[in-house]
Scaffold this motif. Structure first.
Motif, PDB file in Angstrom:
ATOM      1  N   PHE A 192      20.264  18.692  -8.077  1.00 23.26           N
ATOM      2  CA  PHE A 192      21.566  18.524  -7.444  1.00 23.26           C
ATOM      3  C   PHE A 192      22.717  18.476  -8.435  1.00 23.26           C
ATOM      4  N   ARG A 193      22.537  17.721  -9.506  1.00 27.94           N
ATOM      5  CA  ARG A 193      23.666  17.602 -10.436  1.00 27.94           C
ATOM      6  C   ARG A 193      23.800  18.844 -11.287  1.00 27.94           C
ATOM      7  N   LYS A 194      22.696  19.257 -11.937  1.00 27.24           N
ATOM      8  CA  LYS A 194      22.797  20.374 -12.879  1.00 27.24           C
ATOM      9  C   LYS A 194      22.881  21.718 -12.156  1.00 27.24           C
ATOM     10  N   HIS A 195      21.885  22.002 -11.299  1.00 22.34           N
ATOM     11  CA  HIS A 195      21.836  23.326 -10.673  1.00 22.34           C
ATOM     12  C   HIS A 195      22.967  23.547  -9.684  1.00 22.34           C
ATOM     13  N   LEU A 196      23.216  22.547  -8.828  1.00 26.44           N
ATOM     14  CA  LEU A 196      24.212  22.772  -7.775  1.00 26.44           C
ATOM     15  C   LEU A 196      25.578  22.206  -8.124  1.00 26.44           C
ATOM     16  N   GLY A 197      25.629  21.268  -9.040  1.00 33.66           N
ATOM     17  CA  GLY A 197      26.908  20.621  -9.333  1.00 33.66           C
ATOM     18  C   GLY A 197      27.396  19.794  -8.158  1.00 33.66           C
ATOM     19  N   ALA A 198      26.448  19.222  -7.421  1.00 33.71           N
ATOM     20  CA  ALA A 198      26.840  18.418  -6.253  1.00 33.71           C
ATOM     21  C   ALA A 198      26.947  16.952  -6.652  1.00 33.71           C
ATOM     22  N   GLN A 199      27.712  16.208  -5.850  1.00 36.68           N
ATOM     23  CA  GLN A 199      27.802  14.763  -6.082  1.00 36.68           C
ATOM     24  C   GLN A 199      26.544  14.114  -5.569  1.00 36.68           C
ATOM     25  N   LEU A 200      25.836  13.418  -6.462  1.00 36.77           N
ATOM     26  CA  LEU A 200      24.602  12.771  -6.047  1.00 36.77           C
ATOM     27  C   LEU A 200      24.641  11.305  -6.455  1.00 36.77           C
ATOM     28  N   ILE A 201      24.396  10.444  -5.488  1.00 40.73           N
ATOM     29  CA  ILE A 201      24.303   9.017  -5.793  1.00 40.73           C
ATOM     30  C   ILE A 201      22.842   8.614  -5.706  1.00 40.73           C
ATOM     31  N   ILE A 202      22.372   7.952  -6.753  1.00 44.49           N
ATOM     32  CA  ILE A 202      20.985   7.493  -6.705  1.00 44.49           C
ATOM     33  C   ILE A 202      20.975   5.993  -6.483  1.00 44.49           C
ATOM     34  N   ALA A 203      20.380   5.591  -5.379  1.00 48.01           N
ATOM     35  CA  ALA A 203      20.288   4.156  -5.086  1.00 48.01           C
ATOM     36  C   ALA A 203      18.974   3.649  -5.660  1.00 48.01           C
ATOM     37  N   ASP A 204      19.093   2.761  -6.626  1.00 43.56           N
ATOM     38  CA  ASP A 204      17.927   2.254  -7.323  1.00 43.56           C
ATOM     39  C   ASP A 204      17.325   1.114  -6.531  1.00 43.56           C
ATOM     40  N   ALA A 205      16.365   1.394  -5.688  1.00 42.48           N
ATOM     41  CA  ALA A 205      15.929   0.356  -4.753  1.00 42.48           C
ATOM     42  C   ALA A 205      14.454   0.022  -4.889  1.00 42.48           C
ATOM     43  N   VAL A 244      17.583   7.794  -2.242  1.00 39.20           N
ATOM     44  CA  VAL A 244      17.084   6.422  -2.360  1.00 39.20           C
ATOM     45  C   VAL A 244      15.805   6.454  -3.191  1.00 39.20           C
ATOM     46  N   ASP A 245      15.871   5.886  -4.378  1.00 43.90           N
ATOM     47  CA  ASP A 245      14.654   5.784  -5.188  1.00 43.90           C
ATOM     48  C   ASP A 245      13.912   4.535  -4.736  1.00 43.90           C
ATOM     49  N   ASN A 246      12.857   4.756  -3.959  1.00 47.71           N
ATOM     50  CA  ASN A 246      12.138   3.623  -3.365  1.00 47.71           C
ATOM     51  C   ASN A 246      10.970   3.167  -4.232  1.00 47.71           C
ATOM     52  N   GLY A 247      10.849   3.774  -5.416  1.00 46.68           N
ATOM     53  CA  GLY A 247       9.759   3.378  -6.300  1.00 46.68           C
ATOM     54  C   GLY A 247       8.401   3.880  -5.829  1.00 46.68           C
ATOM     55  N   LEU A 248       8.391   4.668  -4.772  1.00 41.77           N
ATOM     56  CA  LEU A 248       7.130   5.158  -4.201  1.00 41.77           C
ATOM     57  C   LEU A 248       7.015   6.664  -4.394  1.00 41.77           C
ATOM     58  N   LEU A 249       7.717   7.173  -5.410  1.00 39.15           N
ATOM     59  CA  LEU A 249       7.793   8.620  -5.625  1.00 39.15           C
ATOM     60  C   LEU A 249       6.732   9.077  -6.608  1.00 39.15           C
ATOM     61  N   ARG A 250       6.523  10.387  -6.629  1.00 37.96           N
ATOM     62  CA  ARG A 250       5.568  10.948  -7.585  1.00 37.96           C
ATOM     63  C   ARG A 250       6.198  11.016  -8.975  1.00 37.96           C
ATOM     64  N   LEU A 251       5.352  11.266  -9.950  1.00 37.56           N
ATOM     65  CA  LEU A 251       5.818  11.304 -11.333  1.00 37.56           C
ATOM     66  C   LEU A 251       6.908  12.375 -11.505  1.00 37.56           C
ATOM     67  N   GLY A 252       8.023  11.994 -12.062  1.00 41.59           N
ATOM     68  CA  GLY A 252       9.084  12.948 -12.379  1.00 41.59           C
ATOM     69  C   GLY A 252       9.919  13.398 -11.198  1.00 41.59           C
ATOM     70  N   GLU A 253       9.660  12.836 -10.023  1.00 45.12           N
ATOM     71  CA  GLU A 253      10.330  13.323  -8.826  1.00 45.12           C
ATOM     72  C   GLU A 253      11.824  13.007  -8.823  1.00 45.12           C
ATOM     73  N   ARG A 254      12.154  11.805  -9.236  1.00 50.57           N
ATOM     74  CA  ARG A 254      13.561  11.405  -9.253  1.00 50.57           C
ATOM     75  C   ARG A 254      14.352  12.302 -10.201  1.00 50.57           C
ATOM     76  N   GLU A 255      13.772  12.565 -11.377  1.00 53.66           N
ATOM     77  CA  GLU A 255      14.450  13.406 -12.371  1.00 53.66           C
ATOM     78  C   GLU A 255      14.646  14.824 -11.828  1.00 53.66           C
ATOM     79  N   GLN A 256      13.647  15.291 -11.067  1.00 53.59           N
ATOM     80  CA  GLN A 256      13.739  16.636 -10.501  1.00 53.59           C
ATOM     81  C   GLN A 256      14.899  16.757  -9.515  1.00 53.59           C
ATOM     82  N   VAL A 257      15.020  15.753  -8.659  1.00 58.21           N
ATOM     83  CA  VAL A 257      16.095  15.764  -7.673  1.00 58.21           C
ATOM     84  C   VAL A 257      17.441  15.683  -8.386  1.00 58.21           C
ATOM     85  N   GLU A 258      17.496  14.822  -9.372  1.00 55.65           N
ATOM     86  CA  GLU A 258      18.719  14.628 -10.121  1.00 55.65           C
ATOM     87  C   GLU A 258      19.159  15.950 -10.754  1.00 55.65           C
ATOM     88  N   SER A 259      18.202  16.615 -11.384  1.00 58.67           N
ATOM     89  CA  SER A 259      18.571  17.844 -12.075  1.00 58.67           C
ATOM     90  C   SER A 259      18.917  18.955 -11.076  1.00 58.67           C
TER      91      SER A 259
END
Ligand code: XMP
Length: 517
Positions: free
Chosen positions: A261-274, A244-259
């Motif tokens: 889970f998706r790139k390193h682990l190849g896991a299914q990740l859904i990002i809720a833009d909230a 859940v991207d709550n807009g209260l994250l640190r700089l670059g945090e969302r991109e870090q999680v995305e990379s």
């Protein structure tokens, strides 16, 4: 796997004993001393450690040494109260002492023995009663001026006791003493390695979830990430992670999680833009507890929405770690008063109709990190400092809006990147063992007058907070080099619009807390 059982008599150091044993790659578990026998014996311990505790063996309801421990025939190490219990139970004499011995002491090993290194040893004492006579068959292994029987042992039964605390850092050779007990006296094999932890968890997860689908909420924090990564290793595409991207994250945090889970682990990740939803809900709110409650409720609503869209998978991953589990069943330790609404923020209510998968239930934080690294999660995620569930909202004092969040995010990134460059944030096992560090910027709801060029400015103030802490229950402010602070301050006022003053927080916890809200 060779395992040691630690019976907890309420000492504040009990978890440390367990961590020391685990660091030797020997599996151990903590049990409240009065845990039903079957549960402890299910571990098939090859040795017992009895912890210290605040009681006196002479108190009417003093915690006792269960019979099954003595009947098991395996080695026992009693620490402090544990040693007094051994003495009392096996026919020695414990004397109530009016005076507590607390602090540094030096003991002398009297003759070569399997438990203690030879010579004089610096140790940490913390006890009231003392041993006046060993039980039959025991010999005195070490003494100090204050504790003539500072350690004892019986080579035939392999029962040992120490009056001091080998598990704390203040006993410099304590690790060696515990190693001697675990490896030489109990003959344990070091089989608790990251690979074996992963294999065991994978088997357990597979057995629990079968072919069903699993949902994981990831926050970018260490625990939820490693928990999800373990479940992914076990059941692959049966797992969907939701961030859940709550807009209260640190700089670059969302991109870090995305990379990660998706790139390193190849896991299914859904990002809720909230982000907008959270900002709308927080509009005009300045009271810290209110912010927390709103964020908690919004998070739950969005997470439930995502789960519904995914067809409500029956299983949910939870990043509960071992200290949470043992704290809730520990004897006599006072449960900390609620200063802030912590753990129900960014968490889920208990009445959700999920079955929980808790792959970190038996792991300490340092083990979680090592498992995370072994699973291939990036180091910056695995070693990141703790970040509160309500995120930047509790560091953006006063009103939370997009403009102020951007300001704070940038100031925080400048501060933490300068710190990281100067080597002040933990990023490896050795450093984190001594101290963990937490550092961040706080945006104050205060304006002050400044001058830039020839212009008067009337802008906001950023406070910098950097603390060192073992467990985040207490903390001291970090004595950062002045040059570093100067560089950070000058960069912040130059690079962050709307900020013209930077201050450094020099309060410890207590009386302050780590976060400002
Ligand atoms: P305090 O401010 O109470 O913080 O000294 C102690 C530690 O807890 C973190 N913290 C939180 N963690 N949800 C969390 O998950 C929260 O609401 C929360 N508030 C504080 C804080 O960052 C520090 O590490």
């Amino acid at each position: 796997m060779d395992s040691i059982a630690i019976l907890d008599y309420g000492s504040q150091y009990t978890q440390l004993i367990a961590r020391r044993v685990r660091e030797m790659q020997v599996y151990c578990e903590l049990f409240a001393w009065d845990t039903p026998r079957q549960r402890v014996e299910a571990l098939r311990p090859i040795g017992y450690i009895l912890s210290g505790g605040p009681s006196s063996v002479y108190e009417p309801d003093a915690p006792s040494l269960p019979d099954y421990v003595l009947e098991s025939g395996v080695p026992i190490l009693g620490i402090c109260y544990g040693m007094q219990l051994l003495t009392h139970t096996l026919g020695g004499r414990v004397a109530p002492s009016g005076k507590r011995e607390y602090g540094h002491a030096e003991i002398t090993t009297l003759h070569p023995n399997p438990l203690l290194p030879e010579g004089n040893l610096k140790v940490w004492m913390s006890h009231g009663d003392r041993i006046e006579q060993t039980p039959p068959g025991f010999s005195v292994l070490a003494s100090s001026p204050n504790s003539p029987i500072a350690a004892f042992g019986n080579a035939a039964t392999r029962y040992y006791g120490v009056q001091f605390h080998p598990e704390v850092h203040h006993t410099p050779r304590g690790k060696e003493i515990l190693q001697r007990f675990v490896f030489d006296i109990c003959a344990a094999h070091p089989e608790w390695t990251p690979e074996s932890i992963i294999n065991q968890s994978v088997e357990r997860i597979r057995a629990q979830v079968g072919k069903e689908r699993v949902l994981a909420g990831v926050s970018g924090g260490v625990d939820s990430s490693v928990a999800a990564a373990l479940v992914h290793r076990a059941v692959g595409s049966q797992l969907t992670a939701v961030f859940v991207d709550n807009g209260l994250l640190r700089l670059g945090e969302r991109e870090q999680v995305e990379s990660a889970f998706r790139k390193h682990l190849g896991a299914q990740l859904i990002i809720a833009d909230a982000a907008q939803e959270f900002l709308d809900a927080l509009a005009g709110i300045t009271e810290p507890e209110k912010k927390r409650r709103i964020i908690g409720a919004t998070f739950i609503r969005i997470f439930e929405e995502q789960a519904r869209v995914l067809g409500n998978p029956p299983f949910l991953v939870q990043g509960t770690i071992y200290p949470d589990v043992v704290e809730s069943s520990a004897p006599e330790r006072s449960k900390a008063a609620r200063i802030k609404t912590h753990h129900n923020v960014g968490g889920l209510p208990e009445d959700l109709s999920f079955q929980l998968v808790e792959p970190l239930r038996y792991l300490f934080k340092d083990e979680v990190r090592i498992v995370g690294e072994t699973l291939g999660l990036p180091a910056e995620l695995v070693w990141r400092q703790p970040f509160p569930g309500p995120g930047l909202a509790v560091r953006c004092l006063g009103e939370v809006n997009l403009e102020r969040l951007e300001r704070l995010r940038l100031a925080d990134a400048i501060f933490t990147s300068e710190l990281a460059q100067a080597g002040f944030l933990p990023h490896s096992r050795d450093e984190s063992e001594q101290t963990s560090a937490q550092a961040f910027a706080v945006l104050l709801p205060v304006q002050s007058v400044g001058v830039m060029g020839d212009q008067r400015t009337y802008h906001e103030v950023v406070a910098l907070r950097a603390v060192v802490s073992q467990d985040f229950m207490t903390a001291d402010w970090c004595r950062l080099p002045h040059d570093l602070l100067a560089r950070v301050a000058s960069r912040i006022v130059n690079e962050v619009q709307g900020v013209n003053r930077v201050v450094y927080d020099i309060t410890s916890k207590p009386p302050a807390t780590i976060e400002w809200e």
